[in-house]
Write a protein that holds these residues in place. Structure first.
Motif, short mmCIF file in Angstrom:
data_model
loop_
_atom_site.label_atom_id
_atom_site.label_comp_id
_atom_site.label_asym_id
_atom_site.label_seq_id
_atom_site.Cartn_x
_atom_site.Cartn_y
_atom_site.Cartn_z
N PRO A 137 0.83 -1.21 0.00
CA PRO A 137 0.00 0.00 0.00
C PRO A 137 0.86 1.26 0.00
N GLU A 138 0.39 2.24 -0.71
CA GLU A 138 1.07 3.54 -0.73
C GLU A 138 0.69 4.31 0.52
N ALA A 139 1.51 5.26 0.89
CA ALA A 139 1.20 6.13 2.01
C ALA A 139 -0.08 6.91 1.68
N PRO A 140 -0.88 7.28 2.68
CA PRO A 140 -2.14 7.99 2.41
C PRO A 140 -1.98 9.25 1.58
N ASP A 141 -0.85 9.93 1.72
CA ASP A 141 -0.66 11.18 0.98
C ASP A 141 0.10 10.95 -0.33
N ALA A 142 0.16 9.71 -0.80
CA ALA A 142 0.97 9.36 -1.96
C ALA A 142 0.60 10.14 -3.21
N ALA A 143 -0.66 10.48 -3.36
CA ALA A 143 -1.08 11.16 -4.58
C ALA A 143 -1.11 12.68 -4.42
N SER A 144 -0.70 13.18 -3.28
CA SER A 144 -0.84 14.61 -3.02
C SER A 144 0.01 15.48 -3.95
N ASP A 145 1.13 14.93 -4.46
CA ASP A 145 1.97 15.74 -5.34
C ASP A 145 1.61 15.53 -6.81
N TYR A 146 0.53 14.84 -7.09
CA TYR A 146 0.09 14.57 -8.45
C TYR A 146 -0.90 15.64 -8.89
N LEU A 147 -0.62 16.23 -10.05
CA LEU A 147 -1.52 17.23 -10.62
C LEU A 147 -2.17 16.66 -11.86
N ALA A 148 -3.40 17.04 -12.13
CA ALA A 148 -4.07 16.59 -13.36
C ALA A 148 -3.21 17.02 -14.55
N PRO A 149 -2.78 16.06 -15.39
CA PRO A 149 -1.87 16.37 -16.49
C PRO A 149 -2.58 17.00 -17.69
N LYS A 162 -1.52 19.53 -19.28
CA LYS A 162 -0.47 19.99 -20.20
C LYS A 162 0.63 18.94 -20.20
N ILE A 163 1.38 18.87 -21.30
CA ILE A 163 2.48 17.91 -21.39
C ILE A 163 3.50 18.18 -20.29
N GLU A 164 3.76 19.44 -19.97
CA GLU A 164 4.74 19.78 -18.92
C GLU A 164 4.33 19.20 -17.57
N ILE A 165 3.02 19.19 -17.29
CA ILE A 165 2.54 18.64 -16.02
C ILE A 165 2.71 17.12 -16.02
N LEU A 166 2.41 16.47 -17.14
CA LEU A 166 2.63 15.03 -17.25
C LEU A 166 4.09 14.70 -16.96
N LEU A 167 5.01 15.44 -17.58
CA LEU A 167 6.44 15.18 -17.37
C LEU A 167 6.86 15.45 -15.93
N ALA A 168 6.29 16.48 -15.30
CA ALA A 168 6.60 16.77 -13.90
C ALA A 168 6.08 15.65 -13.00
N ASN A 169 4.86 15.16 -13.25
CA ASN A 169 4.31 14.05 -12.48
C ASN A 169 5.18 12.79 -12.64
N PHE A 170 5.56 12.50 -13.88
CA PHE A 170 6.38 11.33 -14.19
C PHE A 170 7.73 11.43 -13.47
N THR A 171 8.38 12.59 -13.58
CA THR A 171 9.68 12.80 -12.93
C THR A 171 9.57 12.64 -11.42
N ALA A 172 8.55 13.25 -10.82
CA ALA A 172 8.36 13.15 -9.37
C ALA A 172 8.11 11.70 -8.95
N ALA A 173 7.32 10.97 -9.73
CA ALA A 173 7.04 9.57 -9.40
C ALA A 173 8.30 8.72 -9.45
N VAL A 174 9.15 8.95 -10.46
CA VAL A 174 10.41 8.20 -10.58
C VAL A 174 11.34 8.55 -9.41
N GLN A 175 11.43 9.81 -9.08
CA GLN A 175 12.34 10.24 -8.02
C GLN A 175 11.89 9.77 -6.64
N THR A 176 10.58 9.71 -6.41
CA THR A 176 10.07 9.30 -5.10
C THR A 176 9.64 7.84 -5.08
#
Length: 168
Positions: free
Chosen positions: A4-16, A18-32
């Motif tokens: 299970p993911e931590a309860p706040d696991a999706a808190s840094d996810y923004l609706a993608p 724009k392409i830039e938001i998708l890439l930011a979400n992807f980068t953050a997910a890989v890093q964390t």
């Protein structure tokens, strides 16, 4: 079995939206190493990963039907061997977008991915190459529909990481 993911696991996810938001979400997910957000970056059944042929080597058939479920499985395997506070660093350089239609584009970038994990058999800490992402917009959200990896140096590529952690 998924952890299970931590309860706040999706808190840094923004609706993608724009392409830039998708890439930011992807980068953050890989890093964390956030599996939920990583998986959310991809579009369902049509998604395909095309490995670097040199890195895939004799394991090329491993990638024949590589889909979102393999993305999740390799990512979870990597996460299990990583510190509780992940220290990965992903950087993209030169990110031109080429739009094919208003709802599909290709993002091409050079990447460097620094990996911190505990499996001593996988010795590389810096992966690099060229990432080409086919991105599509549906319901006003951008998702990765295809990913082509290409080596650009003697360093290992993302294909090597996926190949190792899907098998081990």
């Amino acid at each position: 079995m998924r952890e299970p993911e931590a309860p706040d696991a999706a808190s840094d996810y923004l609706a993608p939206t724009k392409i830039e938001i998708l890439l930011a979400n992807f980068t953050a997910a890989v890093q964390t190493l956030n599996t939920v957000n990583y998986e959310r970056s991809f579009s369902g059944p049509q998604y395909r990963f095309v490995p670097d042929p040199t890195s895939a080597g004799t394991a090329a058939t491993l990638f024949t039907n590589w889909s979102v479920s393999e993305e999740r499985d390799y990512f979870n395997s990597l996460r299990r061997r990583s510190p509780a506070a992940p220290q990965n660093k992903l950087t993209f350089t030169t990110r031109p977008y080429q739009f094919f239609t208003p709802d599909s584009a290709e993002v091409s970038a050079l990447y460097q991915l620094r990996i911190v994990q505990s499996d001593t058999a996988f010795k590389s800490t810096m992966l690099e190459g060229n990432i080409r992402l086919l991105v599509r917009r549906r319901n006003n959200e951008w998702k990765i529909a295809g990913w082509r990896d290409q080596r650009t140096s003697s360093a290992l590529s993302w294909t090597d990481l996926k190949k190792y952690f899907i098998r081990n």
